[in-house]
Scaffold this active site. Structure first.
Site, PDB file in Angstrom:
ATOM      1  N   GLY A  10       0.809  -1.230   0.000  1.00 26.22           N
ATOM      2  CA  GLY A  10       0.000   0.000   0.000  1.00 26.22           C
ATOM      3  C   GLY A  10       0.836   1.272   0.000  1.00 26.22           C
ATOM      4  O   GLY A  10       0.452   2.258   0.634  1.00 26.22           O
ATOM      5  N   HIS A 156     -13.203  10.973  11.865  1.00 27.76           N
ATOM      6  CA  HIS A 156     -12.176  10.729  10.857  1.00 27.76           C
ATOM      7  C   HIS A 156     -12.469  11.494   9.568  1.00 27.76           C
ATOM      8  O   HIS A 156     -13.592  11.930   9.325  1.00 27.76           O
ATOM      9  CB  HIS A 156     -12.078   9.235  10.519  1.00 27.76           C
ATOM     10  CG  HIS A 156     -11.326   8.436  11.544  1.00 27.76           C
ATOM     11  ND1 HIS A 156     -11.926   7.959  12.686  1.00 27.76           N
ATOM     12  CD2 HIS A 156     -10.021   8.057  11.605  1.00 27.76           C
ATOM     13  CE1 HIS A 156     -11.021   7.308  13.411  1.00 27.76           C
ATOM     14  NE2 HIS A 156      -9.856   7.353  12.773  1.00 27.76           N
ATOM     15  N   LYS A 160     -12.242   7.601   4.711  1.00 28.96           N
ATOM     16  CA  LYS A 160     -12.108   6.345   5.469  1.00 28.96           C
ATOM     17  C   LYS A 160     -13.178   5.346   5.041  1.00 28.96           C
ATOM     18  O   LYS A 160     -14.352   5.701   4.927  1.00 28.96           O
ATOM     19  CB  LYS A 160     -12.207   6.626   6.981  1.00 28.96           C
ATOM     20  CG  LYS A 160     -11.965   5.402   7.822  1.00 28.96           C
ATOM     21  CD  LYS A 160     -11.651   5.753   9.264  1.00 28.96           C
ATOM     22  CE  LYS A 160     -11.459   4.513  10.127  1.00 28.96           C
ATOM     23  NZ  LYS A 160     -10.384   3.618   9.651  1.00 28.96           N
TER      24      LYS A 160
HETATM   25  N1  LIG Z   1      -3.097   1.405  12.611  1.00 28.88           N
HETATM   26  C1  LIG Z   1      -3.028   2.712  12.432  1.00 28.88           C
HETATM   27  O1  LIG Z   1      -2.423   3.453  13.219  1.00 28.88           O
HETATM   28  C2  LIG Z   1      -3.683   3.311  11.247  1.00 28.88           C
HETATM   29  C3  LIG Z   1      -4.400   2.504  10.418  1.00 28.88           C
HETATM   30  N2  LIG Z   1      -4.979   3.000   9.317  1.00 28.88           N
HETATM   31  C4  LIG Z   1      -5.621   2.020   8.462  1.00 28.88           C
HETATM   32  O2  LIG Z   1      -4.716   1.737   7.398  1.00 28.88           O
HETATM   33  C5  LIG Z   1      -5.440   1.398   6.219  1.00 28.88           C
HETATM   34  C6  LIG Z   1      -4.985   2.318   5.081  1.00 28.88           C
HETATM   35  O3  LIG Z   1      -5.373   3.638   5.401  1.00 28.88           O
HETATM   36  P1  LIG Z   1      -5.020   4.840   4.423  1.00 28.88           P
HETATM   37  O4  LIG Z   1      -3.550   4.860   4.158  1.00 28.88           O
HETATM   38  O5  LIG Z   1      -5.664   6.042   4.990  1.00 28.88           O
HETATM   39  O6  LIG Z   1      -5.814   4.380   3.108  1.00 28.88           O
HETATM   40  P2  LIG Z   1      -5.458   4.665   1.569  1.00 28.88           P
HETATM   41  O7  LIG Z   1      -6.683   4.368   0.800  1.00 28.88           O
HETATM   42  O8  LIG Z   1      -4.822   6.010   1.451  1.00 28.88           O
HETATM   43  O9  LIG Z   1      -4.339   3.566   1.269  1.00 28.88           O
HETATM   44  C7  LIG Z   1      -4.603   2.219   0.970  1.00 28.88           C
HETATM   45  C8  LIG Z   1      -3.689   1.856  -0.155  1.00 28.88           C
HETATM   46  O10 LIG Z   1      -3.786   0.473  -0.403  1.00 28.88           O
HETATM   47  C9  LIG Z   1      -3.771   0.299  -1.809  1.00 28.88           C
HETATM   48  N3  LIG Z   1      -4.250  -1.020  -2.158  1.00 28.88           N
HETATM   49  C10 LIG Z   1      -5.528  -1.472  -2.323  1.00 28.88           C
HETATM   50  N4  LIG Z   1      -5.501  -2.751  -2.694  1.00 28.88           N
HETATM   51  C11 LIG Z   1      -4.187  -3.115  -2.757  1.00 28.88           C
HETATM   52  C12 LIG Z   1      -3.504  -4.313  -3.108  1.00 28.88           C
HETATM   53  N5  LIG Z   1      -4.163  -5.400  -3.494  1.00 28.88           N
HETATM   54  N6  LIG Z   1      -2.154  -4.324  -3.077  1.00 28.88           N
HETATM   55  C13 LIG Z   1      -1.481  -3.252  -2.700  1.00 28.88           C
HETATM   56  N7  LIG Z   1      -2.047  -2.067  -2.385  1.00 28.88           N
HETATM   57  C14 LIG Z   1      -3.385  -2.027  -2.407  1.00 28.88           C
HETATM   58  C15 LIG Z   1      -4.634   1.432  -2.326  1.00 28.88           C
HETATM   59  O11 LIG Z   1      -4.444   1.680  -3.719  1.00 28.88           O
HETATM   60  P3  LIG Z   1      -5.642   2.376  -4.575  1.00 28.88           P
HETATM   61  O12 LIG Z   1      -6.017   3.620  -3.813  1.00 28.88           O
HETATM   62  O13 LIG Z   1      -5.036   2.650  -5.892  1.00 28.88           O
HETATM   63  O14 LIG Z   1      -6.760   1.364  -4.619  1.00 28.88           O
HETATM   64  C16 LIG Z   1      -4.076   2.574  -1.471  1.00 28.88           C
HETATM   65  O15 LIG Z   1      -2.921   3.121  -2.043  1.00 28.88           O
HETATM   66  C17 LIG Z   1      -6.918   1.537   6.589  1.00 28.88           C
HETATM   67  O16 LIG Z   1      -7.414   0.271   6.948  1.00 28.88           O
HETATM   68  C18 LIG Z   1      -6.902   2.451   7.808  1.00 28.88           C
HETATM   69  O17 LIG Z   1      -8.005   2.266   8.648  1.00 28.88           O
HETATM   70  C19 LIG Z   1      -4.897   4.314   8.983  1.00 28.88           C
HETATM   71  C20 LIG Z   1      -4.228   5.184   9.801  1.00 28.88           C
HETATM   72  C21 LIG Z   1      -3.579   4.752  11.012  1.00 28.88           C
HETATM   73  O1  LIG Z   2      -8.370   5.304   8.541  1.00 26.65           O
HETATM   74  C1  LIG Z   2      -7.734   6.045   9.336  1.00 26.65           C
HETATM   75  O2  LIG Z   2      -7.370   7.167   9.024  1.00 26.65           O
HETATM   76  C2  LIG Z   2      -7.405   5.511  10.668  1.00 26.65           C
HETATM   77  N1  LIG Z   2      -7.693   4.273  10.925  1.00 26.65           N
HETATM   78  C3  LIG Z   2      -7.402   3.588  12.147  1.00 26.65           C
HETATM   79  C4  LIG Z   2      -8.706   3.149  12.791  1.00 26.65           C
HETATM   80  O3  LIG Z   2      -9.613   2.691  12.089  1.00 26.65           O
HETATM   81  O4  LIG Z   2      -8.795   3.216  14.019  1.00 26.65           O
HETATM   82  C5  LIG Z   2      -6.478   4.353  13.048  1.00 26.65           C
HETATM   83  C6  LIG Z   2      -6.657   5.823  13.034  1.00 26.65           C
HETATM   84  O5  LIG Z   2      -7.831   6.118  13.726  1.00 26.65           O
HETATM   85  C7  LIG Z   2      -6.697   6.377  11.625  1.00 26.65           C
END
Ligand SMILES: NC(=O)C1=CN([C@@H]2O[C@H](COP(=O)(O)OP(=O)(O)OC[C@H]3O[C@@H](n4cnc5c(N)ncnc54)[C@H](OP(=O)(O)O)[C@@H]3O)[C@@H](O)[C@H]2O)C=CC1
Ligand SMILES: O=C(O)C1=N[C@H](C(=O)O)C[C@H](O)C1
Length: 267
Positions: A10, A156, A160
């Protein structure tokens, strides 16, 4: 010192791009490859924003990636279905997953835990890597011993995909582990508009706000006679998550355990 060899799934995403920056700027980490389903056969430096990062191939398929690239840790920041497939495949190839992707089901977590036990390998699934958010969850769990009534409001950005957030679910689970079970609100309450009381987990209500301009925020509200206690955390950017990702990578290399939640690995 041996560097930790990492692949990131990702990399173009909001979190993935920040993780690429963190990994490439960390002395003892080495970015070996990335997984991106849209750019098979390219190099990461072909993509906008990554021109300065050399020698990192892109694979669209994790299986092919792991057959061709030697690595220690997978960082997954994609979507729940993809993340689950990546985490399983990584473990089967003896690679330790650090997963920030949210939306995994209980069954997903149990399946991963089972594979970790069979393989005797570490895996960390963290719904929130921000250390302040982890403290917010821990403080909420402490408060729940004294306050039986709690509502969770998570806020958020409007891109999301999952609701409620993984953090809100984890907070409710942590509270549920220590408080006496309680169905909150009036026993006869009725929603005159469906969803007015939000989602429910073990009697607790969770409200999800989605607005442009927000990043990741959560308020946990406790109430009792004549008082409320409010515990709030705000992430204003995605860099806020990266110290937690770093800790998770370092820890997963040392522990052959399945871990769900960063609170289990920070003191
Ligand atoms: N644990 C934590 O602290 C946090 C967790 N998160 C979580 O992280 C995840 C990602 O969030 P975020 O970065 O905001 O989302 P984004 O949509 O910005 O990023 C997800 C990425 O994954 C890509 N993707 C989708 N399918 C595939 C695949 N098969 N192979 C590789 N890449 C793929 C997407 O590409 P495309 O857009 O081209 O489809 C996109 O670039 C979410 O589940 C979110 O809830 C977010 C923030 C903090
Ligand atoms: O999608 C986000 O942005 C985030 N996802 C995580 C969640 O679902 O709790 C962590 C953070 O809140 C940001």
């Amino acid at each position: 010192m041996n560097k930790v060899k990492i692949i990131i799934a990702g990399p173009r995403g909001r979190m993935g791009s920040e993780a690429v920056k963190m990994v490439t700027n960390t002395e003892h980490f080495e970015l070996k490859a990335v997984i991106d389903y849209k750019y098979e056969g390219h190099m990461l430096s072909d993509l906008e924003g990554f021109q300065a990062i050399n020698n990192v191939p892109i694979f669209s398929n994790i299986e092919t990636c792991l057959q061709n690239v030697e690595c220690d840790v997978l960082i997954d920041l994609t979507t729940p279905e993809v993340g689950m497939h990546h985490a399983k495949t990584a473990l089967l190839h003896n690679v330790r997953p650090v997963v920030g992707t949210t939306g995994f089901t209980k069954a997903d977590l149990e399946e991963l835990e089972g594979i970790c036990k069979d393989k005797n390998l570490g895996c960390i699934i963290a719904p929130n890597f921000a250390l302040g958010a982890v403290l917010m969850m821990k403080f909420s769990q402490m408060a729940a011993k004294y306050f039986n009534d709690v509502e969770i409001i998570e806020l958020h950005h409007d891109k999301k995909l999952d609701a409620p957030s993984g953090t809100a679910v984890k907070t409710a689970e942590m509270i549920s582990a220590v408080r006496e079970s309680k169905q909150q609100g009036h026993p006869d309450e009725k929603e005159t508009l469906s969803g007015a009381r939000g989602a429910e987990l073990d009697g607790m209500h969770i409200h999800s706000v989605r607005l442009p301009g927000l990043v990741a925020h959560q308020q946990v509200l406790f109430g009792s006679d004549g008082q409320t206690l409010s515990i709030r955390h705000d992430s204003y950017n995605r860099a806020s998550f990266m110290s937690g990702v770093k800790i998770a990578v370092d820890t997963v290399m040392k522990q052959d355990l399945f871990v769900y939640g960063l609170e289990n690995i920070i003191e």
